[in-house]
Structure formats: C-alpha cells, structure tokens
Design an enzyme around this catalytic site. Sequence first.
Site, PDB file in Angstrom:
ATOM      1  N   GLU A 817      42.799  45.673  42.979  1.00 48.58           N
ATOM      2  CA  GLU A 817      42.666  44.242  41.523  1.00 48.58           C
ATOM      3  C   GLU A 817      41.848  44.155  42.080  1.00 48.58           C
ATOM      4  O   GLU A 817      41.209  43.269  41.102  1.00 48.58           O
ATOM      5  CB  GLU A 817      44.321  44.093  42.193  1.00 48.58           C
ATOM      6  N   ASP A 841      45.040  42.607  37.264  1.00 43.84           N
ATOM      7  CA  ASP A 841      43.899  41.305  37.919  1.00 43.84           C
ATOM      8  C   ASP A 841      42.422  42.492  38.206  1.00 43.84           C
ATOM      9  O   ASP A 841      41.494  41.677  37.870  1.00 43.84           O
ATOM     10  CB  ASP A 841      44.097  41.124  38.942  1.00 43.84           C
TER      11      ASP A 841
HETATM   12  C1  PEP Z   1      48.038  43.716  38.251  1.00 42.14           C
HETATM   13  O1  PEP Z   1      47.133  42.173  39.133  1.00 42.14           O
HETATM   14  O2  PEP Z   1      47.738  44.872  37.336  1.00 42.14           O
HETATM   15  C2  PEP Z   1      49.624  43.673  38.232  1.00 42.14           C
HETATM   16  C3  PEP Z   1      50.591  44.930  38.917  1.00 42.14           C
HETATM   17  O3  PEP Z   1      50.036  42.704  39.076  1.00 42.14           O
HETATM   18  P1  PEP Z   1      50.884  41.553  38.981  1.00 42.14           P
HETATM   19  O4  PEP Z   1      50.308  41.607  36.811  1.00 42.14           O
HETATM   20  O5  PEP Z   1      51.643  41.215  38.835  1.00 42.14           O
HETATM   21  O6  PEP Z   1      49.218  40.229  39.031  1.00 42.14           O
HETATM   22 MG    MG Z   2      48.057  41.999  40.518  1.00 44.70          MG
END
Ligand code: PEP
Ligand code: MG
Length: 954
Positions: A817, A841
Amino acid sequence: MLELTSEQISMSQQAADKPAALTLLADCLQADGLVAEGYLAGLQTREAQGSTYLGQGIAIPHGTPQTRELVHATGVRLLQFPDGVDWGDGQMVYLAIGIAAKSDEHLRLLQLLTRALGETDLGQALRTAATPEALLKLLQGAPQALALDAQMITLNVAADDFEELLWRGAKLLRQGDCVSPGFAAVLQQVAPLPLGDGLWWLHSQQMVKRPGLSFVTPAGPLRLLGQPVNGLFCLASLGEAHQALLERLCTLLIEGRGEALFRANSSRAVLQALGGDAPADWPSLQVPLANTHGLHARPAKLLAQLAKGFAGEVHLRVVDSGEPAVSAKSLSKLLSLGARRGQVLEIIAEPAIAADALPALLAAIEAGLGEEVEALPPMAAEVLAEAVETAAQVCAPAAGSRLQAVAAAPGIASGPAHLQVLQALEYPALGESFEAEHGRLRGALDKVRADIDGLIRRSTAQAIRDIFVTHQEMLDDPALAEDVVERLKQGESAAAAWMAVIDTAARRQEALRDALLAERAADLRDIGRRVLAQLCGVETFHEPDEPYILVMDEVGPSDVARLDSQRVAGILTARGGATAHSAIVARALGIPAVVGAGEAVLLIEPGTPLLLDGQRGRVDVAPAPDVLARASADRERRALRLAAAAEHRLEPALTTDGHVVEVFANIGESAAVANAVAQGAEGVGLLRTELMFMAHTQAPDEATQLAEYSRVLDGLGGRPLVVRTLDVGGDKPLPYWPIQAEENPFLGVRGIRLTLQRPELMQTQLRALLRSAGGRPLRIMFPMVGAAEQWRQARDMVARLREDIPVADLQLGIMIEVPSAALLAPVLAREVDFFSIGTNDLTQYTLAIDRGHPTLSAQADGLHPAVLQLIDITVRAAHAQGKWVGVCGELAADPEALPVLVGLGVDELSVSAGSIAEVKAGVRALSFSQAQQWAQQALGAATAAEVRALVETA
Ligand code: PEP
Ligand code: MG
C-alpha cells in the site's frame, strides 16, 4: 474587549509634538500596568510605518506585533490635547487613544469609533470638551445609524388583523433594542399612513432608544380603512437617521416597484430593494484579506481613496459575516466592517465601472493596501478558491457537454433533470416565550422521530437502517438538547436555537481529520434541516412521477432513503464525496450516482435530459439522441451480461487461453461469508478485522476473536482465508483506543506502525488467528508495511507464537500500500509468502491525493501509469521468487482495470461479493496474451485517462 470609559480619559494634556505625545501615552499605559517598559518604541515604530491619524482630530497610537509581548493587559488610555498636536501632514490631533492590545482588538475600537468618525466637526468638539463624560458622549453620542437589518424584517407573519401586524413590527424593534417596552402601545395611538401599493407606515419618537426600522408582511390578505395591507413599516424615529432610507423608499414607490418589498421571499431581498445592499446582479469579486492586523485604518484609508477614484458606487462586505455591504468610499464604513486577516472580502461595483474598478481594487487588496503582507495559509487560500469559484459567473453546463465528477454508485441512468435546490428557510431569531418555543421544538422533534421510525421500518437495506438509527441517536443526544434549552432560555426562537446548536456540532464534526467521521456532519445537517422544516411548516420534498435524475447541492442520506428507486433513475450532486453516507445509501438502493460535480449542475434547466454513468463518474448533459441510444443499449447489454455472469459465478475464471485468475471476496465480518461463497468467492482475499474491532465497545478478547475467525473459516469450507491484522490509526480511530491527534494521520501512526507499538494487542490477535486455523488454509497479512524491519518484526512475532500453536497451512504476507514497499518488493519477495496490493492506499500515496478528498479523489485513479508501474514491480518481484500476488483494493472490481491487472500477471483479485460474478465473466472474456500486450502499453502511457482509453477502444 476594548470599551471606552471615562476613567480612561486624561483631560487637558499638553505635548509639543507627536514624539512627546507618544511618550506621554506610553508613560500613562505603563503607569496603569497595561504595558511593560519599552512599549514606547513600539508606538514609535508603528507611527514610522504609517500615521495612526484616523480623522476628526483622533489618532490611535498602538504597538507593533513585536511589542505585543510587552502588553500585560488589553486596554486603552485617552489623552485630550486642547492645543492640538501635529500628527504629520498638518493633521491636528485633539484626542490620542493609546492602545495596548495583545491581538487585533483595536479593530473593535475602530468599530466603536465609526459613528464618531462620520461627524464633520467632531475635532473641534473634542478639543473644547470640558469633562471626560462630555468627551465620551461626543465619541458615543454622534448621530446613530438607522438599525435596519435582516433581523428587523419578518415576512409572512400569521396576523389576523392590522393590530397584530403592528405588534410584530414593534416587537422586532424591541428585540433590536431600539425601543423600550410599551412602544407597541405608542404606535397604536398613531394614525397609519398609506404609502401606496398596500404598504403602510407608522412612526413615533416616544420610548425610542436608538433609531430603527422594522418591516413586516402578513401571511394572508389583510385590509385597513378599505385598502389592502401588504406590508407595514414601523419606525423608531430619532433625529435624521431614517432620512436617507425614506428617500430611497419614496423613489422605489414612485418608480412603481413597491411590489419588490412585499413579494420578496427573503429579508435580504427586501434589504436589497431598499437599497441598503447592492443589487444582487452587480458584478463582484472576492479576495481574502491577508493584512496581519485586518482592515485597520491605514489600509482602509488607501482602499477608500482608490474606490473614490471611480465614478460609480463600489461596495465591500465581509463574506459569511451576515452583515450588509458598505460603501468602499467611506473610511468609517470600511472600518465598521471590522474585517480580520483571513476573512474573504467581496467587492461589489455598479456595472458601468465594474470592469475597471473590480480588478484594480482586487489587485490593491492582494498587494496589501500599502502594507507588507504574508501569504495566507492554505486553508484561507482554499476558501479563496471556493469563493472565487462562486464569484466567477457559474454557468449551466452546455447541451452536449460531458462532466467528469466523482463516481459514487455504479450503473448507467438517464432521464430528465429534476432539481431539488434547498430553499433557505426564514425564521425569527427570538422566540415568544421559553414554554412556547420549547413546546414547538418538542413537537417538531417528535414528528421527525416518527418519520424516521417509519423509514427504518420500510428500509430493507441494513446500511440504510443503520444510518437512520444513527439519526435517531443524534435527535436524542442529551448534549444537543441541553445546548438548545440553554439558548431557548436566553430568548431565542426554537428554530434559531436548534439551528445554532446543529451548526456548531456539524462544524465540530467537519473539523475532524478523519474523512469518514467528518462526513457524519452531513447527517447532522440532514436532521437539522428536517427539524427546521417542521418548525417552519415546510414540506421538504415533492417527488415527481416519471423516472428522473435527481440534481441536488448535497444530498442527505434521508433524502436518498426516501426516494423511490423505481422513479429516481440516478443522482447527481454539486458537492460531496464517494464515501458520504448518501453515496452508501445510493449504492445500497442500486441507484447510480455521481457526486461532487460542482455548482454549475444546479443551474441545469429542469427537464434537461441527462445521461449519468455512476461507474465512471460521468454525466452527459442533453446528449445527442445517438449517444442516448448507445447508452441505453449499453445498459441493456450490461443487464444481460450480469445475468449471464451470475449463472456461471460458481465456476473458476480462466482466460480464453487457459490462464487462471482466482477471484476472492472482501468482507468485514463473519456474517458475510455465506453470501460471498454463494456469489462464487473462491476464498476470502481480505478480511478487514478492524471492522470487527469497531463493532465492539472495547477491544475484543482472544476468545471473542477466535470465535469470529473460526466462523469465517467454517463458512469457507476449506477455501483459503486471507486476514489482515488490525488496520487502524489516527485516520480510522477505535472509540475505545485513544490515539493522539496527528497533523497528518494518513502519514502517521496507522496500520502495522501502530500495532507494533502495541505488541500485546497484536499478539492476542495473532494467537486467536493461529488457534482458529487448525488444518485450514490461513494467510495472514500486515497492512501499511513500508519498511523491511516492520515486516520482519511481525513475522518473528508469528514465528514465536507458532512454537506453541501449530498451524498446518499458514502463509504470511504483506499488503503493498506504500510505494516504498512496492519498490522494495524484490527484497521483500524473498521473505514473504505473498503480496496483496491495496490499491486504495497505494494510489493515494503514489499520487499524493487524499483518498477521501471531496474534490480531488476523482483524480485518484488506480489506473494511473505510476501506480501500474509499482504493481508491475511487485508482480515481477513476487513471481521471480515463486510467490503469488493479489489485488484487494477497489481497482480489482473496475471493469476497465481488469485487463490491465490480469495482463500484469496479478494472480488473485479480491472484490466485494456483489462483483464476483462480473469479474469472473470479465476474466473469461480476456485473452491472457492480449491482456499482457495492453498491460505493457498501459505502462508506457502518461495518464490514467490514456490507460482507460486504451482498454475502452481495445
Ligand atoms: C487498500 O488500501 O486498497 C485496502 C484494501 O485497504 P483499505 O481500503 O481497507 O485501506
Ligand atoms: Mg489500505
């Protein structure tokens, strides 16, 4: 707070020149303990920067920002110089007001002096005043301006006869502190004067404290002496204060424009018609004031001089102050604005001179009006951007144009535009009595509560019910109720008290750094509006019969939930983000929605055909018939495709040339597993465990977690489970886990950074996970890893626990991320078992765009080639080590991203249960070798739009 009192005044002082006068003042301020030694230097420096001479024989010497620390207490001292002191340029000062202020309190003093400054011969009077009281009277006793503002106007009063109307008019004057009790009785003795057009006039000088004019109109037809009563002016008369207004009123009536007064639908419109305000259609420009000490005498003087250079009217007002505009040519009026640094000023000019005057005055204000100014912080710049945007003549989007905004709920919809622009509701500031207003409020709250109960009962979607339960809780919040009651006791009306409290609470919420929490302010405003509508007896929504595209400024969750999804084909809003409750409700109802399209959409002509693509965030305005026909064919094809895809949802996804892509589900609770499997999930690719933590009032213990994870594995029946360890932080706080506020929580202690600081918590979670697995396939991944040590610490922790808890089929991986993790993938791939790319992210960090940003998030496109480069690095690194890669961000469910992700070699896609069948069908329609070619081309593209165009035309 700076106020003037006679104790502050020293009469009959003498000073040979300005430096001597300043020394005298500094001594006086110091002797009275207001300032420390050395303040004189501040007074001198300030004078050297520019004279503090105000006009009318008055100067206001004060220190510089550097000498503020010498101020012990805020205060003023006044020295009378009957012989006068030359303040430079031949300006004689008879009264010097020395100010000791820690901040910009002297602006308040300037406001106090405003009336005095309007006098033409005040200087001489100040010079000859014999006592401090006489001098004070001169400063305060100058003719008072006529009180006439929005609070003095009430439209559509429920009055049965003229007397009742008169009583309301008198009451407004009393509330404005213009008259003493009993003024209504005085007016009743006065013969009403018909002005024509059904307008009436009453006035008296008795019991008047200060001059004021009120205006009231009756809600229903009224007659007096055989003539209609359309509106009534009540004047509390004192001196000549009302002369100018009376002249403007006469002109209005002679020109036959009296209707503009009693047909007005807002107090502002009345004020405009009376000429107190600039006409609404005069051109204007907005600019934030950057002067450190606000619009004080020196810059105001320069501005007034500049304005006087134009042969026409120029007005200035402080945006959001609620105060009317004043003439920019009058120094005293400019000072009366009390404008502070950071506030946005609106310059309004009459059309004949606007083209020259507006840019010239704007440039002068921007340049600091003779002062050096420090640029405003970004917040103020943002306000400016917004203000300028508003000021720039916003036009309705042209027929045939395409708007790009934020995709909020997928699907294609078309239909005529139906505009629901919220009407500004008028309500009195002050109430009848505490009992009456309290009763009124209770009635409105009960009605809204009952409405919401009905909505909860009718809602089939859990997401919608949850929102309304939150609304109920907000309505019942004892803290809100206490604040409202407090205000009612102060005499406010139910509507004013309720809206003030809601506004404060919503602002507080909006100030929170977490986008999701901040968006709850919309819910507060939503219930605020509903209760206000009840109090004002206004229906808030009328739904037409035909399927339409609802166009609104910002749509409240309850607006959406009230909609009949059979008739509302789509939703388009001027403001709002994709994570707003309204967007969640729209998605739950299956209504395509595009949000944050800008104010121009509110100018779309009702009935204009719109074509809305909630997947891509696009809106076509009055599209050509062939575009419309294509879209409707697309929609039908998509419906057929989805139906066919659903039939094959339980089968694996292979490309036409036999390449396998696994399709897993993203879930947040064990209860969602059964549906995911039923929709064709081949495993869970992302269990967001923080949602489970959030559902508890305290951190769930090991046994509770064990039970939850076991339920997920049970439901999966041998399919793999990829679990993400707790992913919270300042951006996503847990209510029971106070986390220090951070300047920038998205770049702060979140994800693994946080859990590594709380090893006991992390170990509890890991133990529960390992215990739940037994022989079943468990994959654990760590969120927000950006450095190798983080991963290694987490891995070692698992290894230690594993010594006591054997697990047969365990893989450990990390989420990709953070760009640093993607760039380190060649190193990390040697150590991990898998990578799962969190594109939500990864995109925000790569493009430096807050994923929840209301206006920028539309540009945070995961198909940006920069993000794709990082995905490519990750996949190649993993495959070189024989490891697998998944994508669990929203991008995995984006049909246009599918060929690119598959082509880059992503092995697993994890999406919400509802998208599984469609994603699988998408994979089946692809040739892997073709997808690889597209992926390579995409890596060479410059923009996300180019990538999208590439796959769209492919
Ligand atoms: C992301 O960051 O793509 C992810 C799946 O985590 P979240 O959306 O829960 O931050
Ligand atoms: Mg995330």
